[in-house]
Design an enzyme around this catalytic site. Structure first.
Site, PDB file in Angstrom:
ATOM      1  N   HIS A  83       0.848  -1.204   0.000  1.00  0.00           N
ATOM      2  CA  HIS A  83       0.000   0.000   0.000  1.00  0.00           C
ATOM      3  C   HIS A  83       0.873   1.240   0.000  1.00  0.00           C
ATOM      4  O   HIS A  83       2.036   1.188   0.400  1.00  0.00           O
ATOM      5  CB  HIS A  83      -0.868   0.088   1.278  1.00  0.00           C
ATOM      6  N   HIS A  85       1.127   4.436   2.178  1.00  0.00           N
ATOM      7  CA  HIS A  85       0.670   4.965   3.466  1.00  0.00           C
ATOM      8  C   HIS A  85       0.898   6.480   3.507  1.00  0.00           C
ATOM      9  O   HIS A  85       1.704   7.015   2.750  1.00  0.00           O
ATOM     10  CB  HIS A  85       1.392   4.255   4.609  1.00  0.00           C
ATOM     11  N   HIS A 108     -11.317   1.087   3.195  1.00  0.00           N
ATOM     12  CA  HIS A 108     -10.345   0.224   2.529  1.00  0.00           C
ATOM     13  C   HIS A 108     -11.089  -0.673   1.535  1.00  0.00           C
ATOM     14  O   HIS A 108     -12.192  -1.144   1.819  1.00  0.00           O
ATOM     15  CB  HIS A 108      -9.601  -0.639   3.556  1.00  0.00           C
ATOM     16  N   HIS A 117      -9.570   3.487  -0.617  1.00  0.00           N
ATOM     17  CA  HIS A 117      -8.382   4.296  -0.329  1.00  0.00           C
ATOM     18  C   HIS A 117      -7.574   4.546  -1.603  1.00  0.00           C
ATOM     19  O   HIS A 117      -7.348   3.606  -2.378  1.00  0.00           O
ATOM     20  CB  HIS A 117      -7.451   3.551   0.644  1.00  0.00           C
ATOM     21  N   ASP A 120      -4.528   2.135  -1.850  1.00  0.00           N
ATOM     22  CA  ASP A 120      -4.665   0.680  -1.988  1.00  0.00           C
ATOM     23  C   ASP A 120      -4.043   0.194  -3.292  1.00  0.00           C
ATOM     24  O   ASP A 120      -4.183   0.830  -4.340  1.00  0.00           O
ATOM     25  CB  ASP A 120      -6.150   0.289  -1.929  1.00  0.00           C
ATOM     26  N   HIS A 159       3.474  -5.652   3.590  1.00  0.00           N
ATOM     27  CA  HIS A 159       3.018  -6.387   4.776  1.00  0.00           C
ATOM     28  C   HIS A 159       3.368  -7.867   4.668  1.00  0.00           C
ATOM     29  O   HIS A 159       3.633  -8.380   3.582  1.00  0.00           O
ATOM     30  CB  HIS A 159       1.504  -6.233   4.945  1.00  0.00           C
ATOM     31  N   ARG A 176       4.018  -5.005   9.253  1.00  0.00           N
ATOM     32  CA  ARG A 176       4.774  -4.259   8.242  1.00  0.00           C
ATOM     33  C   ARG A 176       6.162  -4.875   8.155  1.00  0.00           C
ATOM     34  O   ARG A 176       6.843  -5.009   9.174  1.00  0.00           O
ATOM     35  CB  ARG A 176       4.831  -2.781   8.632  1.00  0.00           C
TER      36      ARG A 176
HETATM   37 CU    CU Z   1      -0.193  -1.103   4.276  1.00  0.00          CU
HETATM   38 ZN    ZN Z   2      -6.530   0.685   2.287  1.00  0.00          ZN
END
Ligand code: CU
Ligand code: ZN
Length: 185
Positions: A83, A85, A108, A117, A120, A159, A176
């Site tokens: 993703h 962030h 999400h 998001h 994403d 992740h 993470r």
């Molecule tokens: Cu993430």
């Molecule tokens: Zn998301």
């Protein structure tokens, strides 16, 4: 004859060959006509080893921003979430990057869902050599240096497991494991 054509093609790529290569001059005048990546991120493990795990590039394309690159040294066959962030920091094992980039306060979702998001992205699956590639056009972000949808100075987070594209607020994708700040290329 073949040799001459090859030499000519090579010259067209050099700064010395302004004549006879009509496109060269235009390319120098306009902003990003070759669609070169304008942003990039070098991702590193957040376990303290600082091991480099890959690079991801961003370039503006029709209707969005192409996000492409590869991660290495992954567990072969594993699927992981990626993703963007909101905060450009990888401190505190990546936690300082905050939540998913979400300028429109959406839930999400799957990255293709325009109601999700902006940060994403699709899951990546590593091949037998532990290499995972991404090549995805994100229609909800901008590669500009500023603006509401700009991802400049935000962060990629990888992740430990896959994103289910459903669970809130982050797809139940686990710890993470790698992080990279998005910089100018
Ligand atoms: Cu993430
Ligand atoms: Zn998301």
């Amino acid at each position: 004859m073949k040799k001459m054509m090859l030499a000519s093609a090579l010259l067209c790529g050099s700064a010395l060959a302004m004549t006879g290569c009509q496109s060269t001059e235009g390319q120098l005048k306009t902003g990003n006509p070759l669609n070169q990546p304008v942003l990039k991120s070098t991702l590193k493990a957040v376990d303290g080893s600082n091991q480099e795990v890959g690079q991801i590039f961003l370039r503006p394309v029709d209707g969005g921003v192409q996000v492409y690159g590869k991660l290495m040294n992954m567990t072969p066959g594993s699927t992981v979430a990626l993703h963007i962030h909101e905060t450009g920091s990888c401190a505190d094992m990546g936690k300082a990057a905050g939540g998913h980039f979400n300028p429109d306060n959406k839930p999400h979702a799957h990255p293709d869902d325009m109601n999700g998001h902006a940060g994403d992205l699709p899951n990546l699956t590593a091949n037998d050599n532990g290499v995972a590639t991404i090549n995805y056009v994100n229609k909800k972000i901008s590669a500009a240096e500023a603006g509401k949808y700009s991802v400049y100075r935000r962060a990629f987070i990888v992740h430990a497991s896959a994103d289910d594209y459903t669970s809130q607020p982050a797809g139940a994708s686990g710890d993470r494991i790698a992080c990279g700040i998005i910089e100018k290329n």
